[in-house]
Design a protein around this motif. Structure first.
Motif, short mmCIF file in Angstrom:
data_model
loop_
_atom_site.label_atom_id
_atom_site.label_comp_id
_atom_site.label_asym_id
_atom_site.label_seq_id
_atom_site.Cartn_x
_atom_site.Cartn_y
_atom_site.Cartn_z
N TYR A 59 13.27 -20.50 -10.27
CA TYR A 59 13.69 -19.25 -9.61
C TYR A 59 13.53 -19.35 -8.09
CZ TYR A 59 13.53 -14.55 -7.79
OH TYR A 59 13.75 -13.44 -7.02
N SER A 60 14.58 -18.92 -7.39
CA SER A 60 14.58 -18.96 -5.92
C SER A 60 14.97 -17.56 -5.43
CB SER A 60 15.61 -20.01 -5.49
OG SER A 60 15.89 -19.94 -4.13
N PRO A 61 14.07 -16.84 -4.72
CA PRO A 61 14.42 -15.48 -4.30
C PRO A 61 15.57 -15.47 -3.30
CG PRO A 61 12.25 -16.15 -3.47
CD PRO A 61 12.76 -17.29 -4.28
N ARG A 62 16.55 -14.59 -3.52
CA ARG A 62 17.72 -14.52 -2.66
C ARG A 62 17.79 -13.17 -1.97
NH1 ARG A 62 19.85 -18.32 -1.11
NH2 ARG A 62 17.67 -18.43 -0.65
N ALA A 63 17.89 -13.20 -0.65
CA ALA A 63 17.91 -11.95 0.13
C ALA A 63 19.02 -11.02 -0.37
CB ALA A 63 18.14 -12.29 1.59
N GLY A 64 18.69 -9.76 -0.50
CA GLY A 64 19.70 -8.77 -0.89
C GLY A 64 19.76 -8.52 -2.38
N TYR B 253 22.50 -25.77 6.52
CA TYR B 253 21.95 -25.72 7.88
C TYR B 253 21.83 -27.11 8.49
CZ TYR B 253 20.56 -20.94 6.70
OH TYR B 253 20.56 -19.64 6.32
N SER B 254 21.20 -28.04 7.73
CA SER B 254 20.95 -29.34 8.35
C SER B 254 22.26 -30.08 8.59
CB SER B 254 19.97 -30.18 7.52
OG SER B 254 20.44 -30.32 6.23
N LEU B 255 23.22 -29.93 7.67
CA LEU B 255 24.53 -30.57 7.85
C LEU B 255 25.22 -30.09 9.12
CD1 LEU B 255 26.20 -30.54 4.36
CD2 LEU B 255 26.55 -32.29 6.09
N ILE B 256 25.23 -28.76 9.29
CA ILE B 256 25.95 -28.17 10.42
C ILE B 256 25.27 -28.52 11.75
CG2 ILE B 256 26.60 -25.95 11.48
CD1 ILE B 256 27.19 -25.02 8.54
N GLY C 49 27.74 -26.91 -3.93
CA GLY C 49 27.73 -25.89 -4.98
C GLY C 49 28.64 -26.12 -6.16
N CYS C 50 29.09 -25.02 -6.74
CA CYS C 50 29.68 -25.00 -8.09
C CYS C 50 31.16 -25.38 -8.13
CB CYS C 50 29.52 -23.60 -8.67
SG CYS C 50 30.45 -22.36 -7.74
N GLN C 51 31.70 -25.36 -9.34
CA GLN C 51 33.12 -25.67 -9.58
C GLN C 51 34.04 -24.76 -8.77
OE1 GLN C 51 33.44 -24.77 -13.72
NE2 GLN C 51 32.65 -26.74 -14.37
N GLN D 256 17.81 -21.50 -2.40
CA GLN D 256 17.45 -21.78 -1.01
C GLN D 256 17.76 -23.23 -0.65
OE1 GLN D 256 16.44 -19.38 1.16
NE2 GLN D 256 16.63 -20.94 2.74
N SER D 257 17.56 -24.15 -1.61
CA SER D 257 17.77 -25.57 -1.32
C SER D 257 19.23 -25.82 -0.91
CB SER D 257 17.41 -26.42 -2.54
OG SER D 257 18.03 -25.91 -3.69
#
Ligand code: SAM
Ligand code: SF4
Length: 449
Positions: A349-354, A60-63, A12-14, A53-54
């Motif tokens: 655009y990626s839908p985010r829960a909540g 997930y795959s890393l963990i 992710g981000c800075q 989502q990506s």
């Protein structure tokens, strides 16, 4: 005694990168030693991102892979996914400690290293970081976001805005400059809305006379104070929100760039403003809850360009927000052509829960989002090339950031342009470069002695 090895994975981000630096500082203070190899570590911290989502899927795959390779490894999950119930269910049995970053102080307790849980009042940003770079540092000035853009998970994941003590920020920058750091980037989800009360003690050490203005420090004041710190370094800040980009802030930037008549070359703020627009259509901007219009944004850019000569503007855009019609998308195309951004981070655009927009129909197809993204990339490449051509045969200052795969040195200009360099340079140093070639996303040049 056997070394306790740790490893940190940052997605992710800075802000996440900066959080990971504080986690590293904290772990080393508690006796852990960095392992470059994650599979050799006994403790792995994953700083997660939930903006798309990506990014979530990567975590997930890393963990899963980490625990499969070494079931004894201890996994700490922090960042945007750390408080999500659905994520906790999905990673049940894989993650050992769920740690919202604001609770970093109590990690030693959770790891069984301390008997009493520490809950520092000054917040996790006061923890000494272990910086990843020896010449460029992110300095967080706050955490969280109050804006609730309809598509964005950040206010849900990081919570409400909190801002760091001005004195603490100035002290961190002073220490970095003393160590020779050349680039300081002040970061927060929304730097423009920085506000913090300043105490008499702070007033004394910053040599500011007590008056009403300086009892409440806002971002333009903070920027001037950082600029007042003596030394040879550049100042950047990110991210700005168009609704909070005040005239006072534009004035402060204009005052603190090297060309400022007031400071006669002593300004350190870079001529680059990252101002995410997200869409060029008023209806979509309203649905996104961005609280400004296309006209407001265009006017802001005009004001910035007038006040700060040679300024470079970059942005973020989302394509395929629910209900975005072809005509609304065309408004974004027209805006891009009008403003001529140097760089735009374009997201599908990626839908985010909540979030609010997750309840809307995600009705723009994946194929159409991709087409829209590609159309915008094409425009930005063209406007970036036009802008870069203006640099041909000019001499610019470049901060050297490293070597590319071919072994050539590269760095950035004050205006955030990537420059590939012909000749020998020194990592983390400023050099003067004459620009010989302009491409769409970068420049090439030769060192001037
Ligand atoms: N605070 C900054 C602002 O107001 O623009 C940006 C922070 S956000 C974490 C970084 C970028 O991710 C946004 O500017 C937006 O373009 C993108 N983004 C956020 N949520 C998204 C979503 N649900 N789908 C696609 N892109 C998204
Ligand atoms: Fe997300 Fe909007 Fe806050 Fe930026 S300002 S972090 S896009 S809610």
């Amino acid at each position: 005694m056997k070394k306790k090895l740790y490893h940190i994975i940052t997605i992710g981000c800075q802000m996440n990168k900066s959080d990971s630096e504080r986690i590293a500082g904290y772990l080393e203070k508690h006796g852990y030693v960095l392992s470059e190899n994650k599979d050799k570590a006994v403790l792995v911290v994953v700083t997660t991102c939930g903006v798309k989502q990506s990014a979530e899927n990567r975590a997930y795959s890393l963990i899963y892979r980490l625990k499969k390779n070494n079931p004894k490894i201890k996994i700490v999950l922090t960042g945007c996914l750390s408080q999500r119930k659905d994520v906790q269910r999905r990673l049940n049995g894989y993650v050992d400690i769920w740690m919202p970053i604001t609770e970093l102080d109590s990690l030693a307790y959770k790891l069984g290293l301390e008997k009493i849980e520490n809950n520092s009042l000054s917040g996790y940003l006061a923890i000494n970081p272990k910086y990843n770079s020896k010449f460029s540092a992110f300095v967080p000035i706050g955490n969280g976001c109050d804006n609730f853009c309809a598509y964005c998970v950040v206010p849900h994941a990081r919570g409400r805005e909190t801002y760091r003590d001005a004195l603490e920020i100035l002290e961190e920058v002073k220490k970095l400059v003393k160590k020779g750091y050349k680039e300081i980037t002040l970061i927060a989800q929304n730097v423009n809305s920085y506000r913090a009360k300043i105490t008499n003690y702070e007033l004394r050490i910053t040599n500011k006379k007590e008056n009403e203005d300086f009892k409440l420090i806002k971002f333009p004041d903070l920027l001037r104070m950082v600029n007042d710190i003596p030394g040879d370094f550049w100042i950047r800040f990110s991210t700005s929100h168009p609704k909070d980009m005040s005239d006072e802030l534009i004035k402060a930037v204009a005052e603190c760039v090297p060309a400022s008549p007031k400071l006669r070359g002593a300004g350190k703020v870079c001529e680059h403003i990252h101002l995410p627009v997200q869409s060029g259509d008023n209806e979509i901007l309203r649905e996104m809850n961005r609280k400004y219009t296309r006209e407001h944004y265009i006017n802001l850019i005009k004001k910035i360009r007038k006040a700060v000569s040679n300024v470079c503007i970059t942005t973020d855009i989302i394509v395929g927000f629910p209900g975005e019609t072809e005509e609304q998308f065309n408004q974004t195309i027209r805006l891009l052509k009008e403003i001529k951004f140097y760089l735009a981070y374009i997201s599908q655009y990626s839908p985010r829960a909540g979030t609010i927009s997750a309840k809307m129909d995600n009705d723009v197809t994946q194929k159409e989002k991709k087409r829209r993204e590609e159309a915008l990339v094409k425009i930005v490449k063209k406007t970036a090339l036009e802008e870069n051509k203006k640099y041909l045969n000019k001499i610019v200052d470049v901060l050297i950031e490293g070597k590319n795969k071919k072994g050539d040195w590269f760095g950035k200009t004050r205006t955030y342009k990537n420059v590939r360099i012909n000749g020998e340079a020194l990592l983390g140093e400023f050099i003067k470069v004459k620009i010989k070639k302009a491409k769409d996303f970068g420049l090439e040049g030769e060192i001037i002695n």
